[in-house]
Design a protein around this motif. Sequence first.
Motif, PDB file in Angstrom:
ATOM      1  N   ARG A   1       0.831  -1.212   0.000  1.00 55.19           N
ATOM      2  CA  ARG A   1       0.000   0.000   0.000  1.00 55.19           C
ATOM      3  C   ARG A   1       0.865   1.262   0.000  1.00 55.19           C
ATOM      4  O   ARG A   1       0.570   2.233  -0.706  1.00 55.19           O
ATOM      5  CB  ARG A   1      -0.927   0.007   1.213  1.00 55.19           C
ATOM      6  N   ASP A   2       1.939   1.231   0.785  1.00 55.09           N
ATOM      7  CA  ASP A   2       2.791   2.412   0.907  1.00 55.09           C
ATOM      8  C   ASP A   2       3.774   2.559  -0.247  1.00 55.09           C
ATOM      9  O   ASP A   2       4.303   3.659  -0.467  1.00 55.09           O
ATOM     10  CB  ASP A   2       3.586   2.352   2.222  1.00 55.09           C
ATOM     11  N   ASN A   3       4.041   1.464  -0.942  1.00 55.23           N
ATOM     12  CA  ASN A   3       5.065   1.487  -2.001  1.00 55.23           C
ATOM     13  C   ASN A   3       4.554   0.783  -3.256  1.00 55.23           C
ATOM     14  O   ASN A   3       5.179  -0.148  -3.760  1.00 55.23           O
ATOM     15  CB  ASN A   3       6.344   0.803  -1.499  1.00 55.23           C
ATOM     16  N   ASN A   4       3.409   1.246  -3.763  1.00 54.14           N
ATOM     17  CA  ASN A   4       2.836   0.595  -4.943  1.00 54.14           C
ATOM     18  C   ASN A   4       3.579   0.951  -6.224  1.00 54.14           C
ATOM     19  O   ASN A   4       3.186   0.539  -7.308  1.00 54.14           O
ATOM     20  CB  ASN A   4       1.339   0.892  -5.078  1.00 54.14           C
ATOM     21  N   ASP A   5       4.667   1.724  -6.083  1.00 52.08           N
ATOM     22  CA  ASP A   5       5.530   2.028  -7.222  1.00 52.08           C
ATOM     23  C   ASP A   5       6.789   1.158  -7.213  1.00 52.08           C
ATOM     24  O   ASP A   5       7.748   1.431  -7.943  1.00 52.08           O
ATOM     25  CB  ASP A   5       5.923   3.507  -7.224  1.00 52.08           C
ATOM     26  N   SER A   6       6.781   0.119  -6.383  1.00 50.49           N
ATOM     27  CA  SER A   6       7.950  -0.762  -6.303  1.00 50.49           C
ATOM     28  C   SER A   6       8.211  -1.443  -7.646  1.00 50.49           C
ATOM     29  O   SER A   6       7.288  -1.673  -8.435  1.00 50.49           O
ATOM     30  CB  SER A   6       7.750  -1.831  -5.218  1.00 50.49           C
ATOM     31  N   ASP A   7       9.465  -1.770  -7.884  1.00 51.82           N
ATOM     32  CA  ASP A   7       9.858  -2.372  -9.155  1.00 51.82           C
ATOM     33  C   ASP A   7       9.728  -3.888  -9.154  1.00 51.82           C
ATOM     34  O   ASP A   7       9.647  -4.512 -10.211  1.00 51.82           O
ATOM     35  CB  ASP A   7      11.313  -2.004  -9.474  1.00 51.82           C
ATOM     36  N   LEU A   8       9.714  -4.501  -7.950  1.00 46.06           N
ATOM     37  CA  LEU A   8       9.713  -5.958  -7.890  1.00 46.06           C
ATOM     38  C   LEU A   8       9.337  -6.414  -6.484  1.00 46.06           C
ATOM     39  O   LEU A   8       9.640  -5.743  -5.497  1.00 46.06           O
ATOM     40  CB  LEU A   8      11.112  -6.494  -8.232  1.00 46.06           C
ATOM     41  N   LEU A   9       8.663  -7.568  -6.422  1.00 47.91           N
ATOM     42  CA  LEU A   9       8.383  -8.224  -5.151  1.00 47.91           C
ATOM     43  C   LEU A   9       8.994  -9.621  -5.186  1.00 47.91           C
ATOM     44  O   LEU A   9       8.714 -10.399  -6.093  1.00 47.91           O
ATOM     45  CB  LEU A   9       6.872  -8.329  -4.916  1.00 47.91           C
ATOM     46  N   LEU A  10       9.829  -9.932  -4.203  1.00 43.69           N
ATOM     47  CA  LEU A  10      10.351 -11.282  -4.020  1.00 43.69           C
ATOM     48  C   LEU A  10       9.502 -11.921  -2.925  1.00 43.69           C
ATOM     49  O   LEU A  10       9.542 -11.492  -1.771  1.00 43.69           O
ATOM     50  CB  LEU A  10      11.824 -11.243  -3.606  1.00 43.69           C
ATOM     51  N   LEU A  11       8.732 -12.929  -3.273  1.00 40.16           N
ATOM     52  CA  LEU A  11       7.716 -13.477  -2.380  1.00 40.16           C
ATOM     53  C   LEU A  11       7.961 -14.928  -2.007  1.00 40.16           C
ATOM     54  O   LEU A  11       8.051 -15.800  -2.874  1.00 40.16           O
ATOM     55  CB  LEU A  11       6.333 -13.365  -3.053  1.00 40.16           C
ATOM     56  N   ASP A  12       8.043 -15.186  -0.708  1.00 42.51           N
ATOM     57  CA  ASP A  12       8.078 -16.553  -0.188  1.00 42.51           C
ATOM     58  C   ASP A  12       6.625 -17.001  -0.020  1.00 42.51           C
ATOM     59  O   ASP A  12       5.857 -16.361   0.706  1.00 42.51           O
ATOM     60  CB  ASP A  12       8.817 -16.575   1.150  1.00 42.51           C
ATOM     61  N   LEU A  13       6.238 -18.093  -0.661  1.00 43.44           N
ATOM     62  CA  LEU A  13       4.854 -18.564  -0.603  1.00 43.44           C
ATOM     63  C   LEU A  13       4.429 -18.956   0.806  1.00 43.44           C
ATOM     64  O   LEU A  13       3.239 -19.024   1.099  1.00 43.44           O
ATOM     65  CB  LEU A  13       4.666 -19.758  -1.543  1.00 43.44           C
ATOM     66  N   HIS A  14       5.387 -19.211   1.688  1.00 45.54           N
ATOM     67  CA  HIS A  14       5.058 -19.655   3.042  1.00 45.54           C
ATOM     68  C   HIS A  14       5.228 -18.560   4.083  1.00 45.54           C
ATOM     69  O   HIS A  14       5.339 -18.853   5.273  1.00 45.54           O
ATOM     70  CB  HIS A  14       5.913 -20.869   3.424  1.00 45.54           C
ATOM     71  N   ILE A  15       5.219 -17.312   3.679  1.00 45.12           N
ATOM     72  CA  ILE A  15       5.298 -16.230   4.646  1.00 45.12           C
ATOM     73  C   ILE A  15       4.094 -16.345   5.587  1.00 45.12           C
ATOM     74  O   ILE A  15       2.987 -16.675   5.152  1.00 45.12           O
ATOM     75  CB  ILE A  15       5.323 -14.859   3.924  1.00 45.12           C
ATOM     76  N   PRO A  16       4.279 -16.148   6.905  1.00 43.97           N
ATOM     77  CA  PRO A  16       3.173 -16.321   7.847  1.00 43.97           C
ATOM     78  C   PRO A  16       1.924 -15.520   7.483  1.00 43.97           C
ATOM     79  O   PRO A  16       1.999 -14.333   7.163  1.00 43.97           O
ATOM     80  CB  PRO A  16       3.781 -15.809   9.163  1.00 43.97           C
ATOM     81  N   GLY A  17       0.793 -16.206   7.497  1.00 45.21           N
ATOM     82  CA  GLY A  17      -0.478 -15.577   7.129  1.00 45.21           C
ATOM     83  C   GLY A  17      -0.890 -15.897   5.717  1.00 45.21           C
ATOM     84  O   GLY A  17      -2.033 -15.665   5.321  1.00 45.21           O
ATOM     85  N   ALA A  18       0.040 -16.447   4.933  1.00 49.65           N
ATOM     86  CA  ALA A  18      -0.284 -16.812   3.549  1.00 49.65           C
ATOM     87  C   ALA A  18      -0.944 -18.187   3.539  1.00 49.65           C
ATOM     88  O   ALA A  18      -0.765 -18.993   4.434  1.00 49.65           O
ATOM     89  CB  ALA A  18       0.990 -16.848   2.706  1.00 49.65           C
ATOM     90  N   HIS A  19      -1.702 -18.432   2.510  1.00 52.16           N
ATOM     91  CA  HIS A  19      -2.334 -19.738   2.334  1.00 52.16           C
ATOM     92  C   HIS A  19      -2.083 -20.186   0.902  1.00 52.16           C
ATOM     93  O   HIS A  19      -2.820 -19.832  -0.018  1.00 52.16           O
ATOM     94  CB  HIS A  19      -3.839 -19.659   2.631  1.00 52.16           C
TER      95      HIS A  19
END
Length: 219
Positions: A47-65
């Motif tokens: 929300r605060d950085n919707n101009d980011s160039d890339l997201l590196l995402l771990d599928l098992h980050i807590p709260g993810a399903h």
Amino acid sequence: MIQPEKIIIADDHPLFRQALLGTLKLKLTQTHWLEAQTIAELEQQLRDNNDSDLLLLDLHIPGAHGFNTLIHVRNHFPQIPVVVVSAHEDHETIHKSMGYGASGFIPKSTPVEDIYNAIQQVLLGNVWTPDAYSESSPMQDNNNIAERVASLTQQQYRILMMFAQGMLNKQIAYDLNVSEATIKAHATAIFRKLDVRNRTQAVIVIAQLDISDVQLQDS
């Protein structure tokens, strides 16, 4: 060499995160790195950085399903390419990640130099997957479920994740600083979009997008 302005790394393993950042910062010297260890922190960063160039995402980050977070991010922040960084290295997980909109898939066992090259390829508009991965026929399974999950608003998705954690309407209302009536109204909308009748069925639906642990690789 591309020098992105902002990259978000969403991973709850501090040793992996810091080791990765320690190396990448030497190469991407002008990049501002943003970190998230939970889904709530990731949502705030997006929300605060919707101009980011890339997201590196771990599928098992807590709260993810499972793949739900990937689907949600790609629907609500389509301008930010997502590279999945995962301890899973099986073909099915890679295939589904790419099918649900990831621009790349990096196993956590990947050498840092290759991770850097993968990031560069994605920033150039290309896709990156491990050499051993070969794309098969287009993914059909669970596409309908993914579309339904993607149709949820950010608030509806947040509430659905709270349903999955077993939280009561009263608890959710308190956490989100809204009335129970508001939560009930959101719940009705969620059930309609997911084509279910109650919480239990909603949780069962999103569970179909979970990730199997059968072929989880240690990293």
